[in-house]
Design a protein around this motif. Structure first.
Motif, PDB file in Angstrom:
ATOM      1  N   PHE A  83       0.815  -1.219   0.000  1.00  0.00           N
ATOM      2  CA  PHE A  83       0.000   0.000   0.000  1.00  0.00           C
ATOM      3  C   PHE A  83       0.850   1.272   0.000  1.00  0.00           C
ATOM      4  O   PHE A  83       0.345   2.358   0.301  1.00  0.00           O
ATOM      5  N   SER A  84       2.122   1.130  -0.356  1.00  0.00           N
ATOM      6  CA  SER A  84       3.017   2.297  -0.373  1.00  0.00           C
ATOM      7  C   SER A  84       2.583   3.324  -1.409  1.00  0.00           C
ATOM      8  O   SER A  84       2.720   4.539  -1.202  1.00  0.00           O
ATOM      9  N   SER A  85       2.047   2.855  -2.530  1.00  0.00           N
ATOM     10  CA  SER A  85       1.617   3.800  -3.567  1.00  0.00           C
ATOM     11  C   SER A  85       0.449   4.652  -3.093  1.00  0.00           C
ATOM     12  O   SER A  85       0.323   5.820  -3.472  1.00  0.00           O
ATOM     13  N   VAL A  86      -0.414   4.074  -2.263  1.00  0.00           N
ATOM     14  CA  VAL A  86      -1.542   4.826  -1.708  1.00  0.00           C
ATOM     15  C   VAL A  86      -1.038   5.891  -0.740  1.00  0.00           C
ATOM     16  O   VAL A  86      -1.566   7.006  -0.687  1.00  0.00           O
ATOM     17  N   LEU A 103     -14.783  -4.195   8.568  1.00  0.00           N
ATOM     18  CA  LEU A 103     -14.369  -4.706   7.252  1.00  0.00           C
ATOM     19  C   LEU A 103     -13.380  -5.856   7.405  1.00  0.00           C
ATOM     20  O   LEU A 103     -13.418  -6.833   6.649  1.00  0.00           O
ATOM     21  N   PHE A 104     -12.494  -5.738   8.398  1.00  0.00           N
ATOM     22  CA  PHE A 104     -11.515  -6.806   8.648  1.00  0.00           C
ATOM     23  C   PHE A 104     -12.217  -8.085   9.086  1.00  0.00           C
ATOM     24  O   PHE A 104     -11.893  -9.176   8.596  1.00  0.00           O
ATOM     25  N   ALA A 105     -13.177  -7.963   9.995  1.00  0.00           N
ATOM     26  CA  ALA A 105     -13.920  -9.142  10.466  1.00  0.00           C
ATOM     27  C   ALA A 105     -14.681  -9.798   9.316  1.00  0.00           C
ATOM     28  O   ALA A 105     -14.703 -11.032   9.184  1.00  0.00           O
ATOM     29  N   LYS A 106     -15.293  -8.977   8.468  1.00  0.00           N
ATOM     30  CA  LYS A 106     -16.009  -9.502   7.311  1.00  0.00           C
ATOM     31  C   LYS A 106     -15.057 -10.195   6.340  1.00  0.00           C
ATOM     32  O   LYS A 106     -15.365 -11.255   5.784  1.00  0.00           O
ATOM     33  N   ALA A 107     -13.857  -9.602   6.163  1.00  0.00           N
ATOM     34  CA  ALA A 107     -12.887 -10.137   5.200  1.00  0.00           C
ATOM     35  C   ALA A 107     -12.298 -11.471   5.657  1.00  0.00           C
ATOM     36  O   ALA A 107     -11.831 -12.249   4.832  1.00  0.00           O
ATOM     37  N   MET A 191      -5.026 -13.459   8.359  1.00  0.00           N
ATOM     38  CA  MET A 191      -5.012 -12.072   8.814  1.00  0.00           C
ATOM     39  C   MET A 191      -4.550 -11.125   7.700  1.00  0.00           C
ATOM     40  O   MET A 191      -5.174 -10.072   7.461  1.00  0.00           O
ATOM     41  N   THR A 192      -3.469 -11.491   7.019  1.00  0.00           N
ATOM     42  CA  THR A 192      -2.932 -10.639   5.959  1.00  0.00           C
ATOM     43  C   THR A 192      -3.912 -10.520   4.801  1.00  0.00           C
ATOM     44  O   THR A 192      -4.132  -9.427   4.264  1.00  0.00           O
ATOM     45  N   HIS A 193      -4.496 -11.643   4.421  1.00  0.00           N
ATOM     46  CA  HIS A 193      -5.495 -11.645   3.348  1.00  0.00           C
ATOM     47  C   HIS A 193      -6.661 -10.733   3.713  1.00  0.00           C
ATOM     48  O   HIS A 193      -7.108  -9.909   2.897  1.00  0.00           O
ATOM     49  N   ALA A 194      -7.139 -10.839   4.945  1.00  0.00           N
ATOM     50  CA  ALA A 194      -8.263 -10.014   5.397  1.00  0.00           C
ATOM     51  C   ALA A 194      -7.892  -8.537   5.442  1.00  0.00           C
ATOM     52  O   ALA A 194      -8.684  -7.668   5.062  1.00  0.00           O
ATOM     53  N   LEU A 195      -6.679  -8.235   5.901  1.00  0.00           N
ATOM     54  CA  LEU A 195      -6.231  -6.837   5.954  1.00  0.00           C
ATOM     55  C   LEU A 195      -6.102  -6.240   4.558  1.00  0.00           C
ATOM     56  O   LEU A 195      -6.487  -5.084   4.327  1.00  0.00           O
ATOM     57  N   ILE A 196      -5.574  -7.014   3.618  1.00  0.00           N
ATOM     58  CA  ILE A 196      -5.445  -6.529   2.240  1.00  0.00           C
ATOM     59  C   ILE A 196      -6.824  -6.234   1.658  1.00  0.00           C
ATOM     60  O   ILE A 196      -7.050  -5.191   1.036  1.00  0.00           O
ATOM     61  N   ASN A 197      -7.769  -7.162   1.872  1.00  0.00           N
ATOM     62  CA  ASN A 197      -9.126  -6.950   1.361  1.00  0.00           C
ATOM     63  C   ASN A 197      -9.782  -5.731   1.995  1.00  0.00           C
ATOM     64  O   ASN A 197     -10.430  -4.928   1.317  1.00  0.00           O
ATOM     65  N   LEU A 199      -8.337  -3.070   3.566  1.00  0.00           N
ATOM     66  CA  LEU A 199      -7.676  -1.808   3.190  1.00  0.00           C
ATOM     67  C   LEU A 199      -7.951  -1.440   1.739  1.00  0.00           C
ATOM     68  O   LEU A 199      -8.035  -0.257   1.404  1.00  0.00           O
ATOM     69  N   SER A 200      -8.101  -2.444   0.874  1.00  0.00           N
ATOM     70  CA  SER A 200      -8.382  -2.171  -0.533  1.00  0.00           C
ATOM     71  C   SER A 200      -9.744  -1.513  -0.715  1.00  0.00           C
ATOM     72  O   SER A 200      -9.971  -0.787  -1.687  1.00  0.00           O
ATOM     73  N   GLN A 201     -10.661  -1.774   0.223  1.00  0.00           N
ATOM     74  CA  GLN A 201     -12.006  -1.210   0.130  1.00  0.00           C
ATOM     75  C   GLN A 201     -12.076   0.238   0.605  1.00  0.00           C
ATOM     76  O   GLN A 201     -13.056   0.932   0.312  1.00  0.00           O
ATOM     77  N   VAL A 202     -11.071   0.685   1.350  1.00  0.00           N
ATOM     78  CA  VAL A 202     -11.126   2.049   1.912  1.00  0.00           C
ATOM     79  C   VAL A 202     -10.016   2.942   1.370  1.00  0.00           C
ATOM     80  O   VAL A 202      -9.777   4.022   1.886  1.00  0.00           O
ATOM     81  N   THR A 203      -9.316   2.489   0.322  1.00  0.00           N
ATOM     82  CA  THR A 203      -8.268   3.311  -0.288  1.00  0.00           C
ATOM     83  C   THR A 203      -8.484   3.390  -1.790  1.00  0.00           C
ATOM     84  O   THR A 203      -8.921   2.419  -2.416  1.00  0.00           O
TER      85      THR A 203
END
Length: 233
Positions: A83-86, A103-107, A191-197, A199-203
């Motif tokens: 997410f460095s580009s963001v 969003l994390f819990a859902k992901a 955890m990483t998969h959920a965080l990526i999903n 964060l992708s929804q809010v950036t």
């Protein structure tokens, strides 16, 4: 793959007969669930039948947050690069922390659960026969096909930007496989998969040059890290 292909065929014939699918009907949502759990379900079946694991052990691994500090630091580094580009030229849409938490819990349910099939089972089996890089590419191809089949089932296939999505999926494939290779932790992948999903929804947006450089760096670091872990083993 066979399970989700069969679901796609069911959806195809239902739509041909003007039966509503997707999130607009209970039948459609049931088919989405059957398609979405396919990787996790068959990962569990393989673990039980071929590896002698029990479902309870898989459940424990899924929520086993105990891992080394180095492993969590590796996750943080990969997320920073991803997410460095963001950070350079993008926008964060969610201002309230509880939105990210939700969003994390859902992901975890709609995304993280896939890791039982892909990183916990599929790629380790491939790595018994092929080098890490080749195994990761095979996983990426299968994971990509699986995703597009799922998008057909849930009706979002027409809104997907194919090339950006495929590039992101390739990067995530190397991130998650390297994390599992380094830590042997299913939870860290979930955890990483959920965080990526999440964060992708809010950036949105981002610097293109930074994005390309970061993705190339992620793949290189993943290969080098996995090679080091193989040599240590």
């Amino acid at each position: 793959m066979l399970q989700i292909i069969l679901v796609c065929l069911v959806v195809f014939f239902l739509q041909k007969n003007d039966i509503v699918c997707g999130y607009d009907s209970y039948l459609g949502m049931a088919l989405i669930v059957v398609a979405g759990i396919s990787s996790a379900m068959w990962g569990c079946i393989y673990q039980v039948k071929c590896c002698g694991n029990k479902l309870f052990e898989i459940f424990v691994d899924f929520f086993s947050v105990k891992a080394s500090l180095k492993s969590y630091c590796l996750v943080a580094v990969f997320l920073f690069l991803d997410f460095s580009s963001v950070m350079v030229g993008g926008i964060l849409l969610a201002q309230k922390p509880h939105i990210l938490i939700l969003l994390f819990a859902k992901a975890i349910v709609f995304g993280g659960i896939e890791e039982i099939g892909w990183r916990y089972t599929f790629q380790p089996v491939l790595e018994k026969r092929w080098p890490y890089g080749i195994a990761a590419l095979i996983t990426f191809i299968c994971w990509g096909i699986w995703h597009f089949l799922f998008f057909y089932v849930d009706g979002s296939i027409t809104t997907v930007e194919v090339i950006p999505f495929a590039i992101g999926l390739l990067t995530n494939c190397f991130i998650l496989s390297a994390i599992f290779r380094f830590s042997n932790s299913l939870w860290l992948c979930v955890m990483t998969h959920a965080l990526i999903n999440a964060l992708s929804q809010v950036t949105i947006g981002g610097n293109l040059f930074t994005d390309v450089f970061a993705k190339m760096l992620i793949i290189i670091v993943s290969i080098l890290l996995s090679s080091r872990e193989r040599n240590n083993a």
